[in-house]
Design a protein around this motif. Structure first.
Motif, PDB file in Angstrom:
ATOM      1  N   VAL A 165       0.846  -1.188   0.000  1.00  0.00           N
ATOM      2  CA  VAL A 165       0.000   0.000   0.000  1.00  0.00           C
ATOM      3  C   VAL A 165       0.884   1.240   0.000  1.00  0.00           C
ATOM      4  O   VAL A 165       1.766   1.378   0.857  1.00  0.00           O
ATOM      5  CB  VAL A 165      -0.924   0.022   1.244  1.00  0.00           C
ATOM      6  N   LEU A 167       1.239   4.994   0.824  1.00  0.00           N
ATOM      7  CA  LEU A 167       0.597   5.929   1.747  1.00  0.00           C
ATOM      8  C   LEU A 167       0.925   7.365   1.352  1.00  0.00           C
ATOM      9  O   LEU A 167       2.088   7.701   1.147  1.00  0.00           O
ATOM     10  CB  LEU A 167       1.070   5.665   3.175  1.00  0.00           C
ATOM     11  N   TYR A 205      -4.580  10.087   1.451  1.00  0.00           N
ATOM     12  CA  TYR A 205      -5.174   8.867   0.904  1.00  0.00           C
ATOM     13  C   TYR A 205      -4.137   7.751   0.836  1.00  0.00           C
ATOM     14  O   TYR A 205      -2.944   7.971   1.047  1.00  0.00           O
ATOM     15  CB  TYR A 205      -5.772   9.124  -0.481  1.00  0.00           C
ATOM     16  N   ALA A 206      -4.618   6.555   0.540  1.00  0.00           N
ATOM     17  CA  ALA A 206      -3.757   5.392   0.354  1.00  0.00           C
ATOM     18  C   ALA A 206      -4.133   4.736  -0.973  1.00  0.00           C
ATOM     19  O   ALA A 206      -5.263   4.863  -1.444  1.00  0.00           O
ATOM     20  CB  ALA A 206      -3.933   4.403   1.497  1.00  0.00           C
ATOM     21  N   ARG A 207      -3.171   4.048  -1.562  1.00  0.00           N
ATOM     22  CA  ARG A 207      -3.423   3.318  -2.804  1.00  0.00           C
ATOM     23  C   ARG A 207      -2.896   1.900  -2.652  1.00  0.00           C
ATOM     24  O   ARG A 207      -1.710   1.700  -2.387  1.00  0.00           O
ATOM     25  CB  ARG A 207      -2.722   4.002  -3.977  1.00  0.00           C
ATOM     26  N   THR A 221      -5.769   2.371   7.795  1.00  0.00           N
ATOM     27  CA  THR A 221      -5.837   3.594   6.987  1.00  0.00           C
ATOM     28  C   THR A 221      -7.074   4.434   7.286  1.00  0.00           C
ATOM     29  O   THR A 221      -7.374   5.375   6.561  1.00  0.00           O
ATOM     30  CB  THR A 221      -5.805   3.244   5.482  1.00  0.00           C
ATOM     31  N   TYR A 278      -9.518   8.576   1.753  1.00  0.00           N
ATOM     32  CA  TYR A 278      -9.975   7.465   0.919  1.00  0.00           C
ATOM     33  C   TYR A 278      -8.827   6.524   0.611  1.00  0.00           C
ATOM     34  O   TYR A 278      -7.660   6.845   0.833  1.00  0.00           O
ATOM     35  CB  TYR A 278     -10.631   7.962  -0.374  1.00  0.00           C
ATOM     36  N   ILE A 279      -9.189   5.368   0.088  1.00  0.00           N
ATOM     37  CA  ILE A 279      -8.226   4.377  -0.382  1.00  0.00           C
ATOM     38  C   ILE A 279      -8.662   3.971  -1.790  1.00  0.00           C
ATOM     39  O   ILE A 279      -9.858   3.861  -2.057  1.00  0.00           O
ATOM     40  CB  ILE A 279      -8.124   3.176   0.584  1.00  0.00           C
ATOM     41  N   SER A 280      -7.688   3.795  -2.676  1.00  0.00           N
ATOM     42  CA  SER A 280      -8.016   3.448  -4.060  1.00  0.00           C
ATOM     43  C   SER A 280      -7.152   2.285  -4.536  1.00  0.00           C
ATOM     44  O   SER A 280      -6.182   1.900  -3.878  1.00  0.00           O
ATOM     45  CB  SER A 280      -7.815   4.659  -4.977  1.00  0.00           C
ATOM     46  N   LYS A 322     -12.510   2.964  -5.581  1.00  0.00           N
ATOM     47  CA  LYS A 322     -12.230   3.879  -4.486  1.00  0.00           C
ATOM     48  C   LYS A 322     -13.200   3.613  -3.338  1.00  0.00           C
ATOM     49  O   LYS A 322     -14.350   3.237  -3.563  1.00  0.00           O
ATOM     50  CB  LYS A 322     -12.429   5.296  -5.016  1.00  0.00           C
TER      51      LYS A 322
END
Length: 146
Positions: free
Chosen positions: A59, A61, A65-67, A94, A99-101, A140
């Motif tokens: 992930v 960071l 947001y996180a991806r 997170t 958001y996280i995507s 997302k």
């Protein structure tokens, strides 16, 4: 199953699994990529069963947001809820972000179903995202601030 932060000693196994699980068109991470991400404090979580790496999640960071770059299960441990457990862990870590995507192959129906189960929504399709010409879905999930 134990979920823990990856250690330097885990990176070769993770890189080997990347090569097994993701062909070149899916952009597997090298050991050097993994070393970099461990060093800059991006999140690499490992699921361990009986002292064996059953899966992992990488992930990226950012401030807000996180991806999720990569989430994968060792083929030997499929069907044991490794990806679900990793995803639950990542989401719990997170929750202070906006958001996280992630991007997922449009033809990876099991992965899409997993992400939807955890509240991810498709926000757009990215044509020819992968090296073999397959499109990706950008997904997302809004996270709750603490």
């Amino acid at each position: 199953m134990i979920i823990r932060k990856a250690k330097k000693e885990d990176l070769k196994t993770i890189a080997d699994l990347e090569k097994i699980i993701f062909d070149k068109s899916n952009f597997p991470m090298s050991i050097r990529n993994l070393q970099y991400h461990l060093k800059v404090n991006n999140m690499i979580a490992v699921a361990e069963i009986d002292n064996t790496i059953a899966g992992y999640c990488v992930v990226f960071l950012r401030k807000k947001y996180a991806r999720i770059y990569s989430i994968a299960t060792n083929p030997y441990f499929r069907g044991k809820k490794v990806a679900s457990t990793l995803l639950e862990h990542i989401l719990s870590q997170t929750c202070g972000l906006n958001y996280i995507s992630l991007e997922v192959r449009k033809d990876n129906i099991p992965a899409i179903a997993l992400y939807e189960k955890y509240g991810f929504k498709t926000v757009k399709e990215i044509p020819c995202y992968y090296g073999d010409g397959c499109s990706a879905l950008k997904m997302k999930k809004a996270l709750h601030k603490l």
